[in-house]
Design an enzyme around this catalytic site. Sequence first.
Site, mmCIF file in Angstrom:
data_model
loop_
_atom_site.group_PDB
_atom_site.id
_atom_site.type_symbol
_atom_site.label_atom_id
_atom_site.label_comp_id
_atom_site.label_asym_id
_atom_site.label_seq_id
_atom_site.Cartn_x
_atom_site.Cartn_y
_atom_site.Cartn_z
ATOM 1 N N GLU A 29 4.101 2.714 -7.378
ATOM 2 C CA GLU A 29 3.476 1.397 -7.282
ATOM 3 C C GLU A 29 4.185 0.378 -8.176
ATOM 4 O O GLU A 29 4.408 -0.774 -7.792
ATOM 5 C CB GLU A 29 2.002 1.488 -7.649
ATOM 6 N N HIS A 60 0.842 -1.193 0.000
ATOM 7 C CA HIS A 60 0.000 0.000 0.000
ATOM 8 C C HIS A 60 0.880 1.248 0.000
ATOM 9 O O HIS A 60 1.939 1.270 0.604
ATOM 10 C CB HIS A 60 -0.896 0.014 1.234
ATOM 11 N N HIS A 85 7.223 -1.294 -6.700
ATOM 12 C CA HIS A 85 7.018 -2.383 -5.735
ATOM 13 C C HIS A 85 7.125 -3.733 -6.440
ATOM 14 O O HIS A 85 7.637 -4.713 -5.870
ATOM 15 C CB HIS A 85 5.645 -2.258 -5.073
#
Length: 563
Positions: free
Chosen positions: A386, A227, A389
Amino acid sequence: MRTILTLLFVAVLRPKTVTAVPFPATSKYATHHTHEIRRGVEIKSYHPPSVYETYDGGIDHPLSKRAEASVEDSAVAFIQLRHGIVVSDLQLVSSFYSDTASHVYFRQKANRIPFANAVANVAFNKGRIVVVFGSSFVNVSRVASPTPPLPVEDAIAIAEKQLDGTDKIYNPDHFPVPQLEYLMQDDGFVALTHSFQVRNAAAGTWFQAFVDAASGELVSIIDYVAHASYLALPVWKETLSEGLEMLVDPQDHALSYKGDTTSVTTASSSEFVFDYPLDLDEDPTTQANVDAARVNTFYLVNTVHDIMYKYGFTETAFNFQWSNFGKGGKGGDRVQISVQSNLGIDNAAAFTTLPEGMPGFMTMMLWDYTNPERDGALENDIVTHENMHGLTNRMTGGGTASCLRTTESRGMGEGWSDAFTDAFVPDFIMGQYVTNATAGSRTYPYSTSATTNPFRYSSIQTLNEVHGIGEVWANMLPRRPRHGQRLIQHWPHRSQRRLPPPLHRRPSSPTMTFVNARDAWVQADVNRYGGANKCTLWKAFANRGLGVNAANYVDDDGVPDDC
């Protein structure tokens, strides 16, 4: 229908001579992580402390004189020499070969059953001698029986209930059945567990669950979802104020949709033109703005894929790609991007990284700080954060996506994601567009100035959340003008001005620390550039307290004597 998704981890080895003991307070972030599943429900995960060693120019192994020896056999021989472990207690996870080094990943076994949290990795330079060794292998003097008293069906029901698992989303043939894995506990006991996946698409969750095969307790999880707190915008731009451009030919390594994977954007005019102007005075959910969000995220994720590919995130390095074109690795795992997801609002975006061969899932959401709302899919730093990741979770640990799981290592994952988005400017602010605030979504701007951003290694002492720890790591990475200029000036385009992290050389154990990663970075420079940037790197780290004697979150500004 309630069900559980299952997956067999590609394994990683572990030796017997590193004994797990109750953790000292100074390593609380390096060995533990607390997962808050929902209010009042927490699961604490433990990962044995790791040994991590770098060998500068390299050291020999028992098969060094045998030209025909494979790197896999050489790695096994080195681990046996280092730990005295027998071959039957080693399981090969994966291997990776680059132009400067070869990497082999293992995990430990006992009673022919692999461990979930005892791993090892060995890296060789071009001369096939060892330059990096990392291990969290454990002592197996207190190990549970290999025969499970608890049926796997009961274990699945227990995990489903606690984790709200609901979804069957793939053909079951894609997944191996649940498996038995040993799990080292922080009191030194090795528990036998049933291991399998649990997902709830409506809630945006995806876990690997470990249920004690004797007691029925859910003893650990891996949360595959990263997250974050924070298109077509060119990849070298951050926010819409810098202007959209018509861009061409992103490759087909991503799928962008709203709602479900059939809800995509088609060409606006000719077969290969996707021209959907934004109207920022209208709600982001209007059709034109939805199309713009899908087109821009498709462009950006594909472009970032191609940049990362140039720096080694290739088919054999466990990347996300629909077709691997016969170049090795597993295909069928392109990134799937859900824009304007209904899973949340504000301060919400996520990337679910699954093991190689399974897609990556990016979830972008709306922000209601303004009227009309703003779309996180239209701010490049959020999308790129994101995407990173996926890279860091795949490349650390040989494609298993099971490393970076303690508080400190997860924080470093957040930091790498921020660092990749950092434009080549003295001060960089995350999340300005969606928050409609000049301060953005981080505590301080990322900056070379200690006045603008005072974070140092010792700042971790007062932080207990992964994004805060990530801010410390991102701000000290040596790619800023003060200490990184010489390393990046030969890259002509601003979008290429990145010092790619030495992900394969980092320890595959989840207990990776700032100190380990610093050493891996310095070792990577030895392997690729003959140590030409050694002092530049050390000065950059020492400038933020991560000098040669830094440990246990206490600063040190020392550098090697020859610097």
